[in-house]
Design a protein around this motif. Structure first.
Motif, mmCIF file in Angstrom:
data_model
loop_
_atom_site.group_PDB
_atom_site.id
_atom_site.type_symbol
_atom_site.label_atom_id
_atom_site.label_comp_id
_atom_site.label_asym_id
_atom_site.label_seq_id
_atom_site.Cartn_x
_atom_site.Cartn_y
_atom_site.Cartn_z
ATOM 1 N N LEU A 1 -7.040 7.539 10.523
ATOM 2 C CA LEU A 1 -6.740 6.418 9.632
ATOM 3 C C LEU A 1 -7.691 6.478 8.452
ATOM 4 O O LEU A 1 -8.394 5.528 8.145
ATOM 5 C CB LEU A 1 -6.900 5.090 10.377
ATOM 6 C CG LEU A 1 -6.127 4.932 11.671
ATOM 7 C CD1 LEU A 1 -6.344 3.555 12.271
ATOM 8 C CD2 LEU A 1 -4.645 5.158 11.452
ATOM 9 N N THR A 2 -7.775 7.647 7.836
ATOM 10 C CA THR A 2 -8.772 7.803 6.778
ATOM 11 C C THR A 2 -8.140 7.770 5.396
ATOM 12 O O THR A 2 -8.769 7.374 4.435
ATOM 13 C CB THR A 2 -9.505 9.144 6.952
ATOM 14 O OG1 THR A 2 -8.526 10.159 7.121
ATOM 15 C CG2 THR A 2 -10.433 9.112 8.143
ATOM 16 N N ASN A 3 -6.905 8.224 5.320
ATOM 17 C CA ASN A 3 -6.305 8.444 4.013
ATOM 18 C C ASN A 3 -5.055 7.576 3.849
ATOM 19 O O ASN A 3 -3.951 8.002 4.187
ATOM 20 C CB ASN A 3 -5.927 9.944 3.943
ATOM 21 C CG ASN A 3 -5.667 10.384 2.539
ATOM 22 O OD1 ASN A 3 -6.058 9.710 1.593
ATOM 23 N ND2 ASN A 3 -4.971 11.502 2.400
ATOM 24 N N PRO A 4 -5.198 6.358 3.344
ATOM 25 C CA PRO A 4 -4.022 5.481 3.273
ATOM 26 C C PRO A 4 -2.985 6.018 2.282
ATOM 27 O O PRO A 4 -3.348 6.546 1.232
ATOM 28 C CB PRO A 4 -4.601 4.155 2.801
ATOM 29 C CG PRO A 4 -5.973 4.411 2.377
ATOM 30 C CD PRO A 4 -6.414 5.747 2.833
ATOM 31 N N ARG A 5 -1.726 5.897 2.682
ATOM 32 C CA ARG A 5 -0.654 6.306 1.767
ATOM 33 C C ARG A 5 -0.626 5.299 0.613
ATOM 34 O O ARG A 5 -0.647 4.092 0.830
ATOM 35 C CB ARG A 5 0.676 6.259 2.530
ATOM 36 C CG ARG A 5 1.829 6.933 1.823
ATOM 37 C CD ARG A 5 3.117 6.615 2.548
ATOM 38 N NE ARG A 5 3.103 7.153 3.911
ATOM 39 C CZ ARG A 5 3.406 8.401 4.230
ATOM 40 N NH1 ARG A 5 3.753 9.254 3.287
ATOM 41 N NH2 ARG A 5 3.379 8.804 5.490
ATOM 42 N N ARG A 6 -0.615 5.815 -0.583
ATOM 43 C CA ARG A 6 -0.620 4.924 -1.742
ATOM 44 C C ARG A 6 0.635 5.150 -2.568
ATOM 45 O O ARG A 6 1.099 6.283 -2.693
ATOM 46 C CB ARG A 6 -1.862 5.160 -2.611
ATOM 47 C CG ARG A 6 -3.142 4.725 -1.911
ATOM 48 C CD ARG A 6 -4.348 4.889 -2.795
ATOM 49 N NE ARG A 6 -5.564 4.507 -2.070
ATOM 50 C CZ ARG A 6 -6.075 3.270 -2.078
ATOM 51 N NH1 ARG A 6 -5.487 2.315 -2.766
ATOM 52 N NH2 ARG A 6 -7.181 3.010 -1.399
ATOM 53 N N GLU A 7 1.154 4.090 -3.120
ATOM 54 C CA GLU A 7 2.366 4.213 -3.928
ATOM 55 C C GLU A 7 2.395 3.047 -4.912
ATOM 56 O O GLU A 7 2.040 1.923 -4.536
ATOM 57 C CB GLU A 7 3.575 4.136 -2.988
ATOM 58 C CG GLU A 7 4.849 4.693 -3.574
ATOM 59 C CD GLU A 7 6.020 4.512 -2.601
ATOM 60 O OE1 GLU A 7 5.840 4.762 -1.390
ATOM 61 O OE2 GLU A 7 7.098 4.095 -3.070
#
Ligand SMILES: Cc1cc2nc3c(=O)[nH]c(=O)nc-3n(C[C@H](O)[C@H](O)[C@H](O)COP(=O)(O)OP(=O)(O)OC[C@H]3O[C@@H](n4cnc5c(N)ncnc54)[C@H](O)[C@@H]3O)c2cc1C
Length: 957
Positions: A587-593
């Motif tokens: 859970l280190t790299n949150p999906r961003r949009e």
């Protein structure tokens, strides 16, 4: 007439090695095997006809020694006879070629590296602690332990309620057979509570296991680590202090408080001051070691002189650890005690200038940290002073070097550096005066002389208790070095007994003016724990604030080793490790949009993690939560607590969400729970909100619902508030994809428009990081090892759900398993070779097309891999078998009982009902769907049905 069929006669060929003697007897008997030259023996169940080779193979399997290196002998009259492989094994045999029947662990020159101080990394460190193995070092780029999940992602706003969604019983660091269940914590602890738990456990484990030691190669001059790290460390940490502390000295070893009755050692010292140092040393040794056996050394046997018992062999009882120590260990202890006392007499110059490992050093750091923790606003000034002191030290060193170059080394110089006994304490040495003086090995600076005791007492009285540690003059007159020891004549706070060091209870702690509380508040306790850990505990092995950048394979003689490049405070360094495991977290790299129209939306748009959202500002607002993972469910709770007006949960597909008691039931189950049962028990909660869980995309089943799999792309969100807030109409689930935003509105692809939305919280889940594959130089994972190398491993929680049966929803049961797996193969690499030779270990490759790095295993592949590892290595299965379902139940139920947890869950349910009522909904409270009786029945039924199934299948006799 047809000839009746007759069995053809097969010629019997007797091979030379074949057993002769007709039918083999299968009558059972026992063979007692004894390690030659020791009294260690084991009983092996055999039959009359069992051959020696079979026993050899068994011992080989147990000890890891190759069959060819084993020799089995039996008595033949007054002789010993070597048994041939084909000989029938005797009932009493002696085994040569092994030192013990317990398996010999592989030893390594360099420490094992653990990368990541999250839940997984900490558990791995604890596995080392549980094996009393100090040869490891843990790195994390954060300055605290806890991991990205708890330090970065968990938001602080949920502190009144839960943050851990699964239950503490299966989400804690005590999850091992050597620890008690945690007590006094909430079943769903908050972020801060959990972080505190992490701190406490890492420390107490170190205490319990006596592993205060250091890892190989950490510091030069700490011999004997391989022999007994605990002993050596205890010796180093306590040896120098024990004598003085126990006898309540004020300063130096001469200062005895008047009210303390003089001990035997003091009396002797009084009588003969010249000999006091040696006597003190031997007294410390005597205090610690009681000689239990003493006999003359056999001729020719080398005898260690440093133990002080010339030409004698001794055995001694170590009173600190309560065990008998052998000659070698005893010599090392004696040697260390002597060295410690000689080089660093308490209050002497050694203690002042010794770069590392002095008795003071840790205390000094601790008190500095404490001071800054208590008065953070003064940190800037203190730093300035520290810089000045450093500068002075550098200058002093430069001057010394210069002097050495100009004046040829002489005994006079040695004396000058040693500080003459008449030199004022804490002052620089008077070189002119010292030169030419005879060096006296025993001379020590009088930090405070006996005559000074009263003066010191007076000074202490007048001293401001909250004055910062005196790190030198704060004037800017840098050019005039004072040579004053930073704490001045009064001695250090640690000398005065005022230091908030590892000695938690100090009766002389001044209480006036709001000074440090002895009954600690939370903050103080936290800080204190950290420093205690730093000083003596597991944390001695932690290198926090250290980023591991890359590794290179370095073949060191026969052994493969790895050079890790580290970065700390912009400075790069390297460390050698024999193996390493990385727990990078998933859970280190949150999906961003970004959405079209965000600029015109006109309200806050943020990610519902990293404390990014100001939830206080959402009170009374209409909020859209986008996404439907565990984090989204957690955000529903936080929003409800902050009394938002309405929540739109916008998602492409509805994920299954789990009521609390169903999760508790699974995590305490004695047999894995079938997906069908899980869904059946969730039905009532779903009925409340007008949904049928069986209709969800994640459920794959046959018509009769006997064969059910739950396959969901996201992990279960767990929480009753999801159902309750939907029941009260606070949360509305909207299925669809957002096309764009306009002012205070969300437009979905299907034309739906959500109006009057004042804030958007994005929770798109997480994406794995290719950087981890790159760091690992990963071509493929064999099981959980990188490129077939047992020395490099990686593991992170599975991001999906895919199962027909559920053993749990929480991390700890899995973590204890894989941490022990890594440890086992590091210590018994021959098992790894055997496992690899089967060719049955699943391999996992990175997939560029699907954008899936190789280090992340999904739930299906991950659980298959773990099952394969355990079944391919029976020796490992012995270790992991103890962490089975009944162990899980013991931990889960032992932390919080059914009654406790159900009552708390129901209480929370009613609290939220009241909250919604206060918000204007006057409907009667809906009853909590999981009453105590119902949950009891769930447990009983599942236990009974699964037991019967297991019996029917023949898995239980
Ligand atoms: C709010 C929240 C609630 C959760 N609730 C639950 C729950 O109830 N039950 C459950 O089972 N799980 C839960 N989880 C999942 C949680 O992620 C895991 O339980 C667990 O904390 C993961 O730990 P980890 O050690 O694998 O990874 P992390 O916590 O991500 O830690 C990884 C660490 O590795 C360090 N690191 C990585 N690479 C390097 C490098 N090269 N050099 C130095 N350091 C490095 C990072 O700095 C980081 O500190 C929750 C997560 C969150 C955020």
């Amino acid at each position: 007439m047809p000839v009746p069929w007759q069995e053809p006669e097969i010629p019997v060929v007797l091979l030379p090695s074949a057993p002769v003697g007709g039918i083999r007897s299968e009558t059972a008997r026992t063979c007692v095997a004894q390690v030659f030259g020791t009294s260690e023996e084991i009983e092996i169940p055999v039959t009359i006809s069992t051959r020696t080779l079979v026993v050899k193979e068994l011992i080989s399997q147990k000890t890891g020694v190759h069959v060819d290196d084993l020799k089995i002998m039996a008595k033949a009259g007054s002789f010993m006879r070597m048994l041939k492989n084909s000989d029938e094994v005797r009932s009493r045999v002696f085994v040569k070629g092994v030192e013990s029947f317990s398996r010999k662990k592989q030893s390594y020159q360099h420490p094992h590296g653990i990368i990541g101080a999250g839940h997984n990394g900490l558990r791995q460190a604890l596995v080392f602690a549980e094996h009393k193995d100090t040869n490891f070092v843990l790195f994390d780029r954060h300055n605290r332990i806890g991991g990205t999940s708890w330090l970065d992602h968990a938001n602080k706003f949920s502190k009144d309620s839960a943050n851990v969604q699964t239950e503490l019983g299966t989400y804690h660091l005590n999850y091992s057979d050597q620890c008690e269940c945690p007590k006094g914590m909430s079943p769903w602890p908050s972020r801060d509570e959990l972080l505190k738990h992490f701190e406490e456990i890492t420390q107490s484990a170190a205490e319990a296991q006596d592993i205060h030691g250091t890892w190989a190669g950490q510091e030069a001059g700490r011999p004997g680590l391989e022999l007994s790290p605990g002993l050596v460390a205890a010796c180093l940490s306590r040896g120098g202090l024990r004598d003085t502390e126990k006898e309540n000295h004020t300063h130096g070893d001469d200062q005895v408080k008047d009210d303390t009755p003089p001990t035997r050692a003091h009396k002797r010292r009084e009588e003969d001051p010249e000999a006091k140092k040696t006597r003190r040393t031997s007294n410390a040794v005597e205090e610690r070691l009681t000689i239990t056996e003493e006999h003359p050394a056999p001729p020719g046997e080398p005898v260690r002189r440093d133990c002080g018992k010339k030409d004698k062999m001794v055995k001694a009882m170590d009173t600190w650890i309560g065990k008998e120590v052998l000659e070698e260990a005893r010599c090392i202890i004696c040697g260390l005690l002597q060295t410690t006392h000689q080089t660093m007499p308490y209050g002497g110059r050694g203690g002042q200038v010794h770069p590392l490992g002095g008795q003071y050093q840790l205390k000094v750091f601790a008190e500095a940290r404490m001071y800054v923790a208590r008065f953070p606003e003064e940190a800037g000034d203190l730093l300035k002073q520290i810089k000045k002191v450093r500068k002075q030290i550098r200058k002093t060193r430069g001057r010394r070097r210069q002097a050495r170059q100009t004046t040829p080394s002489s005994s006079g110089e040695a004396a000058a550096l040693e500080t003459g006994s008449d030199a004022p304490q804490g002052r620089g040495t008077d070189r002119g005066k010292a030169q030419g003086e005879e060096p006296t090995a025993m001379t020590r600076p009088q930090h405070v002389t006996k005559e000074d005791v009263d003066t010191v007492g007076e000074r202490r009285e007048g001293m401001n208790a909250d004055t910062p540690p005196d790190w030198g003059d704060s004037s800017n007159d840098d050019d005039v070095p004072t040579y004053e020891w930073p704490w001045g004549d009064a001695g250090r706070p640690s000398d005065r007994g005022d230091s908030p060091s590892h000695l938690a209870v100090r009766p002389n702690e001044p209480k006036a003016r709001g000074r440090l509380q002895l009954v600690p508040n939370e903050h103080w306790r936290g800080v204190q724990l950290v420093q205690v850990c730093d000083a003596w505990g597991l944390r001695a092995h932690f290198r926090l604030g250290t980023d591991v950048l890359r590794y290179v394979v370095a073949n060191d003689g026969n052994d493969q080793t790895y050079r890790l490049s580290l970065r700390r405070d912009k400075e790069e360094s390297e460390v050698m490790v024999s193996s390493f495991v990385i727990y990078p977290g998933n859970l280190t790299n949150p999906r961003r949009e970004d959405y079209k129209g965000e600029d015109v939306f006109g309200g806050p748009i943020s990610y519902g993690m990293f404390d990014e959202t100001d939830y206080d500002a959402l009170t009374g607002k209409r909020v859209a939560i986008v996404g439907f993972g565990a984090f989204a469910v957690e955000n529903i709770r936080t929003c409800c607590e902050h009394r938002v007006d309405k929540i739109f949960l916008v998602c492409r597909r509805k994920n299954l969400c789990m009521p609390r008691m169903v999760s508790w039931w699974i995590n305490g189950s004695a047999f894995p729970v079938s997906s069908a049962d899980v869904l059946r028990e969730m039905e009532d909660a779903y009925k409340m909100v007008g949904d049928d869980p069986w209709g969800y995309y994640a459920v794959l089943c046959n018509e009769s619902r006997t064969n059910v799999t739950i396959f969901q792309k996201a992990r279960f969100g767990i929480g009753d508030i999801y159902f309750l807030s939907r029941y009260y109409g606070k949360t509305e689930v909207v299925q669809g994809t957002i096309k764009r935003l306009s002012e205070k509105s969300l437009h979905l692809e299907d034309g739906t428009k959500l109006e009057d939305v004042q804030a958007v919280l994005k929770l798109f889940g997480f994406v794995p990081e290719w950087a981890v594959d790159k760091f690992l130089q990963l071509k493929h994972l064999s099981g959980i090892w990188v490129n077939d190398d047992y020395r490099i491993g990686t593991m992170s929680e599975f991001p999906t759900v895919n199962a027909q049966r559920f053993g749990g929803t929480s991390l700890s049961p899995g973590a204890v398993g894989w941490c022990n797996i890594f440890y086992h193969f590091w210590k018994y690499p021959q098992d790894f070779d055997k496992m690899m030779a089967t060719g049955m270990l699943p391999k996992h490759f990175p997939n560029l097309q699907k954008d899936e790095p190789g280090y992340v295993l999904d739930a299906k592949i991950g659980s298959q891999t773990l099952i394969a590892i355990s079944s391919l290595c029976p020796e490992l299965a012995e270790v992991t078998a103890k962490y089975d379902d009944s162990f899980k139940r013991k931990k889960q139920w032992g932390t919080h009982s059914l009654e406790q947890i159900q009552a708390l869950a129901e209480e929370d349910w009613l609290r939220y009902c009241q909250m919604f009522k206060e918000a204007g909904d006057s409907r009667p409270f809906p009853p909590y769907p999981y009453s105590k009786e119902r949950v009891q029945k769930m447990v009983e039924r599942q236990d009974r049905e699964e037991y019967e199934r297991f019996v029917k299948k023949g898995w239980i006799q």
